[in-house]
Scaffold this motif. Structure first.
Motif, short mmCIF file in Angstrom:
data_model
loop_
_atom_site.label_atom_id
_atom_site.label_comp_id
_atom_site.label_asym_id
_atom_site.label_seq_id
_atom_site.Cartn_x
_atom_site.Cartn_y
_atom_site.Cartn_z
N LYS A 120 0.83 -1.20 0.00
CA LYS A 120 0.00 0.00 0.00
C LYS A 120 0.86 1.26 0.00
N ALA A 121 2.03 1.19 0.62
CA ALA A 121 2.94 2.35 0.65
C ALA A 121 3.45 2.66 -0.76
N VAL A 122 3.74 1.61 -1.53
CA VAL A 122 4.18 1.80 -2.92
C VAL A 122 3.03 2.39 -3.74
N ASN A 123 1.82 1.93 -3.49
CA ASN A 123 0.66 2.49 -4.19
C ASN A 123 0.46 3.96 -3.81
N PHE A 124 0.69 4.26 -2.53
CA PHE A 124 0.56 5.65 -2.07
C PHE A 124 1.61 6.53 -2.73
N LEU A 125 2.82 5.98 -2.90
CA LEU A 125 3.89 6.72 -3.58
C LEU A 125 3.47 7.03 -5.01
N ALA A 126 2.84 6.06 -5.68
CA ALA A 126 2.36 6.27 -7.05
C ALA A 126 1.30 7.37 -7.08
N ILE A 127 0.42 7.38 -6.08
CA ILE A 127 -0.63 8.40 -5.99
C ILE A 127 -0.01 9.79 -5.81
N LEU A 128 1.05 9.86 -5.00
CA LEU A 128 1.74 11.14 -4.80
C LEU A 128 2.33 11.66 -6.11
N PHE A 129 2.95 10.75 -6.88
CA PHE A 129 3.50 11.14 -8.18
C PHE A 129 2.39 11.67 -9.09
N ILE A 130 1.27 10.95 -9.14
CA ILE A 130 0.15 11.37 -9.99
C ILE A 130 -0.36 12.75 -9.55
N ALA A 131 -0.45 12.96 -8.23
CA ALA A 131 -0.91 14.25 -7.71
C ALA A 131 0.04 15.38 -8.11
N ALA A 132 1.35 15.13 -8.02
CA ALA A 132 2.33 16.15 -8.37
C ALA A 132 2.21 16.56 -9.83
N TYR A 133 2.09 15.57 -10.71
CA TYR A 133 1.96 15.88 -12.13
C TYR A 133 0.59 16.50 -12.43
N GLY A 134 -0.43 16.08 -11.66
CA GLY A 134 -1.76 16.65 -11.83
C GLY A 134 -1.77 18.13 -11.48
N PHE A 135 -1.15 18.48 -10.34
CA PHE A 135 -1.04 19.88 -9.95
C PHE A 135 -0.29 20.68 -11.01
N THR A 136 0.78 20.11 -11.53
CA THR A 136 1.57 20.79 -12.55
C THR A 136 0.73 21.10 -13.78
N ALA A 137 -0.06 20.13 -14.22
CA ALA A 137 -0.92 20.32 -15.38
C ALA A 137 -1.95 21.42 -15.13
N ILE A 138 -2.54 21.40 -13.94
CA ILE A 138 -3.53 22.42 -13.57
C ILE A 138 -2.90 23.81 -13.57
N PHE A 139 -1.70 23.92 -13.02
CA PHE A 139 -1.03 25.22 -12.95
C PHE A 139 -0.68 25.76 -14.34
N ILE A 140 -0.34 24.85 -15.24
CA ILE A 140 -0.04 25.27 -16.61
C ILE A 140 -1.31 25.76 -17.30
N ILE A 141 -2.39 25.00 -17.16
CA ILE A 141 -3.67 25.37 -17.77
C ILE A 141 -4.19 26.69 -17.20
N ALA A 142 -3.98 26.88 -15.89
CA ALA A 142 -4.46 28.10 -15.24
C ALA A 142 -3.56 29.30 -15.50
N GLY A 143 -2.42 29.09 -16.14
CA GLY A 143 -1.50 30.19 -16.44
C GLY A 143 -0.58 30.55 -15.30
N MET A 144 -0.59 29.75 -14.24
CA MET A 144 0.31 30.02 -13.11
C MET A 144 1.74 29.61 -13.46
N LEU A 145 1.85 28.61 -14.33
CA LEU A 145 3.14 28.20 -14.87
C LEU A 145 3.13 28.43 -16.38
N PRO A 146 4.29 28.74 -16.97
CA PRO A 146 4.33 28.95 -18.42
C PRO A 146 4.12 27.65 -19.18
N LEU A 147 3.72 27.75 -20.42
CA LEU A 147 3.51 26.57 -21.25
C LEU A 147 4.78 25.74 -21.34
N TRP A 148 5.93 26.42 -21.25
CA TRP A 148 7.22 25.73 -21.30
C TRP A 148 7.35 24.66 -20.20
#
Length: 311
Positions: free
Chosen positions: A228-256
């Motif tokens: 379950k800890a390994v699965n939780f680690l995978a969820i954390l990775f998905i969350a990090a990339y999910g936040f990044t995508a949201i920030f790019i779409i919202a214009g908080m981060l550049p398209l680059w």
């Protein structure tokens, strides 16, 4: 004479003598947890204003010294508490395999803190003395992480503390000393970095689960169990990339910043290397890959901010 087990573990970990002894003590694969937030925070500041190179270098060196010292306190106190032995992996092995005196490790750690303190004074003079308060608290927590009567690293809160302090706080400080302010956007953007840094600690605890459990630790990995800890680690990775995508779409981060997704391959490698493994030596590649995921993601994020500053 060295025991057979001692020789075998050194060979398995490809540990060498001389300078390599002291280099391993720093646990270099963890130092990206101090480089990345300073780089990202400084590049965020650069997108809004010019950057003071001397302040950037001072902050970078101070952060890496504090991280290295924290690693040494970890080495020292785990040895004192009997958690480490000559067959332990994921440690510098400077005490249990190379025979360096524990007191020497402690002296070097406090010396690193001393140099970081001097750099902190320079940073405060050039920016604000409020940084001294935050820096002092961070250093105390760095010591208490494995030192003191109730080490943070032995609780379920190790990942939270390491991610927040090394991620959010350092990014905020690095931005503040350049701009004299901190915005909500900076705090939001720090979240993925904080997650990846916390993930380094989680992967470390997954690898050391059995030994930590025997010695009374209560880490997240122990509470969840390895699978379950390994699965939780995978969820954390998905969350990090999910936040990044949201920030790019919202214009908080550049398209680059879309280039940060080049690190996904390494994150997937982490999970694959953990699954089905039970021995610490087998999980070392996953541990190393976790640090590299943070390095690649953070470096690409900082680079994307730098590029956007010139376009």
């Amino acid at each position: 004479m060295q025991s057979t087990d001692k020789i075998d573990i050194k060979q398995a970990l490809n540990e060498k003598e001389g300078f390599q002894i002291w280099w391993r003590l720093l646990r270099p694969h963890t130092l990206t947890a101090s480089f990345v937030p300073v780089f990202v925070g400084s590049m965020l500041a650069f997108t809004h204003d010019s950057i003071n190179i001397l302040l950037f270098i001072a902050m970078l060196v101070a952060s890496m010294l504090i991280q290295a010292a924290t690693n040494m306190f970890n080495e020292y106190y785990d040895f004192v508490r009997g958690l480490d032995n000559e067959n332990s992996v994921g440690i510098g092995g400077t005490i249990v395999r190379d025979g360096i005196k524990p007191k020497t490790i402690l002296t070097i750690a406090f010396s690193f803190f001393g140099v970081a303190l001097l750099l902190g004074i320079y940073i405060c003079i050039a920016s604000s003395w409020w940084i001294a308060v935050i820096g002092l608290v961070s250093m105390i927590i760095g010591y208490l992480y494995t030192g003191g009567p109730y080490p943070i690293a032995y609780t379920p809160f190790g990942e939270l503390f390491s991610g927040f302090l090394m991620g959010t706080v350092i990014i905020g400080i690095s931005y503040f000393i350049q701009t004299q302010t901190v915005t909500a956007t900076v705090i939001w953007i720090s979240i993925p970095v904080a997650i990846f840094i916390g993930s380094i600690m989680l992967s470390n605890n997954i690898r050391d689960l059995d030994n930590d459990k025997e010695n009374g630790r209560k880490t997240i990995a122990i509470l969840l169990g390895r699978k379950k800890a390994v699965n939780f680690l995978a969820i954390l990775f998905i969350a990090a990339y999910g936040f990044t995508a949201i920030f790019i779409i919202a214009g908080m981060l550049p398209l680059w910043s879309i280039i940060t997704f080049l690190s996904v391959k390494k994150a997937i490698e982490v999970i694959k290397n953990f699954r089905g493994k039970t021995q610490p030596i087998e999980m070392m590649p996953a541990m190393v890959a976790t640090g590299k995921t943070n390095t690649i993601y953070g470096s690409l994020l900082g680079l994307s901010l730098l590029i956007s500053s010139f376009i």
